[in-house]
Write a protein that holds these residues in place. Structure first.
Motif, PDB file in Angstrom:
ATOM      1  N   UNK A 222       0.810  -1.224   0.000  1.00 53.87           N
ATOM      2  CA  UNK A 222       0.000   0.000   0.000  1.00 53.87           C
ATOM      3  C   UNK A 222       0.843   1.273   0.000  1.00 53.87           C
ATOM      4  N   UNK A 223       2.123   1.163   0.372  1.00 53.59           N
ATOM      5  CA  UNK A 223       3.022   2.327   0.362  1.00 53.59           C
ATOM      6  C   UNK A 223       3.944   2.330  -0.854  1.00 53.59           C
ATOM      7  N   UNK A 224       3.708   1.417  -1.803  1.00 53.71           N
ATOM      8  CA  UNK A 224       4.505   1.367  -3.014  1.00 53.71           C
ATOM      9  C   UNK A 224       5.813   0.612  -2.879  1.00 53.71           C
ATOM     10  N   UNK A 225       5.999  -0.097  -1.769  1.00 55.34           N
ATOM     11  CA  UNK A 225       7.244  -0.824  -1.545  1.00 55.34           C
ATOM     12  C   UNK A 225       7.165  -2.224  -2.159  1.00 55.34           C
ATOM     13  N   UNK A 226       8.343  -2.768  -2.479  1.00 51.73           N
ATOM     14  CA  UNK A 226       8.399  -4.119  -3.041  1.00 51.73           C
ATOM     15  C   UNK A 226       9.662  -4.831  -2.584  1.00 51.73           C
ATOM     16  N   UNK A 227       9.620  -6.152  -2.699  1.00 51.65           N
ATOM     17  CA  UNK A 227      10.754  -7.029  -2.405  1.00 51.65           C
ATOM     18  C   UNK A 227      10.582  -8.249  -3.303  1.00 51.65           C
ATOM     19  N   UNK A 228      11.227  -8.223  -4.461  1.00 52.59           N
ATOM     20  CA  UNK A 228      11.049  -9.255  -5.479  1.00 52.59           C
ATOM     21  C   UNK A 228      12.273 -10.154  -5.548  1.00 52.59           C
ATOM     22  N   UNK A 229      12.087 -11.357  -6.031  1.00 50.19           N
ATOM     23  CA  UNK A 229      13.168 -12.330  -6.226  1.00 50.19           C
ATOM     24  C   UNK A 229      13.400 -12.543  -7.715  1.00 50.19           C
ATOM     25  N   UNK A 230      14.630 -12.882  -8.048  1.00 50.59           N
ATOM     26  CA  UNK A 230      14.960 -13.155  -9.435  1.00 50.59           C
ATOM     27  C   UNK A 230      16.395 -13.619  -9.566  1.00 50.59           C
ATOM     28  N   UNK A 231      16.996 -13.319 -10.705  1.00 49.99           N
ATOM     29  CA  UNK A 231      18.381 -13.698 -10.968  1.00 49.99           C
ATOM     30  C   UNK A 231      19.171 -12.490 -11.438  1.00 49.99           C
ATOM     31  N   UNK A 232      20.482 -12.587 -11.278  1.00 48.93           N
ATOM     32  CA  UNK A 232      21.416 -11.575 -11.778  1.00 48.93           C
ATOM     33  C   UNK A 232      22.555 -12.339 -12.449  1.00 48.93           C
ATOM     34  N   UNK A 233      22.876 -11.948 -13.682  1.00 44.25           N
ATOM     35  CA  UNK A 233      23.873 -12.651 -14.478  1.00 44.25           C
ATOM     36  C   UNK A 233      24.924 -11.661 -14.963  1.00 44.25           C
ATOM     37  N   UNK A 234      26.139 -11.744 -14.414  1.00 48.36           N
ATOM     38  CA  UNK A 234      27.221 -10.870 -14.876  1.00 48.36           C
ATOM     39  C   UNK A 234      27.676 -11.317 -16.252  1.00 48.36           C
ATOM     40  N   UNK A 235      27.909 -10.331 -17.119  1.00 44.50           N
ATOM     41  CA  UNK A 235      28.410 -10.606 -18.462  1.00 44.50           C
ATOM     42  C   UNK A 235      29.884 -10.219 -18.531  1.00 44.50           C
ATOM     43  N   UNK A 236      30.500 -10.531 -19.644  1.00 46.57           N
ATOM     44  CA  UNK A 236      31.895 -10.160 -19.867  1.00 46.57           C
ATOM     45  C   UNK A 236      32.067  -9.775 -21.330  1.00 46.57           C
ATOM     46  N   UNK A 237      33.136  -9.029 -21.624  1.00 44.45           N
ATOM     47  CA  UNK A 237      33.367  -8.661 -23.021  1.00 44.45           C
ATOM     48  C   UNK A 237      33.700  -9.889 -23.858  1.00 44.45           C
ATOM     49  N   UNK A 238      33.446  -9.769 -25.140  1.00 48.36           N
ATOM     50  CA  UNK A 238      33.811 -10.833 -26.074  1.00 48.36           C
ATOM     51  C   UNK A 238      32.729 -11.869 -26.246  1.00 48.36           C
ATOM     52  N   UNK A 239      33.009 -12.855 -27.068  1.00 47.37           N
ATOM     53  CA  UNK A 239      32.003 -13.883 -27.368  1.00 47.37           C
ATOM     54  C   UNK A 239      31.783 -14.830 -26.190  1.00 47.37           C
ATOM     55  N   UNK A 240      30.646 -15.479 -26.220  1.00 47.70           N
ATOM     56  CA  UNK A 240      30.305 -16.486 -25.220  1.00 47.70           C
ATOM     57  C   UNK A 240      30.584 -17.852 -25.841  1.00 47.70           C
ATOM     58  N   UNK A 241      31.321 -18.682 -25.134  1.00 48.98           N
ATOM     59  CA  UNK A 241      31.637 -20.015 -25.630  1.00 48.98           C
ATOM     60  C   UNK A 241      30.395 -20.901 -25.599  1.00 48.98           C
ATOM     61  N   UNK A 242      30.330 -21.846 -26.501  1.00 54.10           N
ATOM     62  CA  UNK A 242      29.205 -22.774 -26.560  1.00 54.10           C
ATOM     63  C   UNK A 242      29.083 -23.567 -25.267  1.00 54.10           C
ATOM     64  N   UNK A 243      30.223 -23.961 -24.679  1.00 52.90           N
ATOM     65  CA  UNK A 243      30.196 -24.773 -23.465  1.00 52.90           C
ATOM     66  C   UNK A 243      30.206 -23.951 -22.173  1.00 52.90           C
ATOM     67  N   UNK A 244      30.103 -22.635 -22.302  1.00 53.88           N
ATOM     68  CA  UNK A 244      30.127 -21.773 -21.122  1.00 53.88           C
ATOM     69  C   UNK A 244      28.824 -21.883 -20.348  1.00 53.88           C
ATOM     70  N   UNK A 245      28.957 -22.110 -19.041  1.00 52.75           N
ATOM     71  CA  UNK A 245      27.771 -22.222 -18.194  1.00 52.75           C
ATOM     72  C   UNK A 245      27.279 -20.839 -17.817  1.00 52.75           C
ATOM     73  N   UNK A 246      25.961 -20.673 -17.675  1.00 51.92           N
ATOM     74  CA  UNK A 246      25.428 -19.375 -17.250  1.00 51.92           C
ATOM     75  C   UNK A 246      25.965 -18.985 -15.876  1.00 51.92           C
TER      76      UNK A 246
END
Length: 112
Positions: A42-66
């Protein structure tokens, strides 16, 4: 409880695209998701759950895990302004606090 309306929220270095039951987040060198429903108290506050995924420069390898880690997205919405704090759930590390505007696409500079 009310739901956050669908659409874009943005600020420097972040953009959130809110859908009917979840949200996708794009940062300069990261991305994430918020699991729904995206409700506000009612006061506009929230607390949500989810994921955060850091990226890096350059291509992503096919076998790279998230690199996704559990995250907590907390803050409040007042009118067309959202204050959002991003914290990793497993370490309690606060990554950043943003002030976003409804209808803005933000300005994201992806890692190259």
């Amino acid at each position: 409880m009310q739901r956050l309306s669908t659409g874009s929220w943005g600020a420097p270095h972040i953009r959130i695209d809110v859908g009917p039951s979840s949200a996708a987040i794009d940062y300069d060198c990261a991305n994430g998701t918020i699991d729904g429903p995206l409700t506000l108290d009612s006061k506009g506050r929230f607390n949500w759950r989810g994921t955060h995924n850091r990226e890096h420069p350059g291509p992503i390898r096919i076998d790279q895990k998230p690199n996704a880690r559990p995250a907590v997205y907390s803050g409040s919405v007042k009118g067309d302004t959202m204050t959002l704090t991003v914290k990793l759930a497993d370490t309690n590390e606060v990554l950043e606090t943003y002030t976003l505007k409804r209808g803005s696409h933000g300005r994201v500079f992806k890692c190259k």
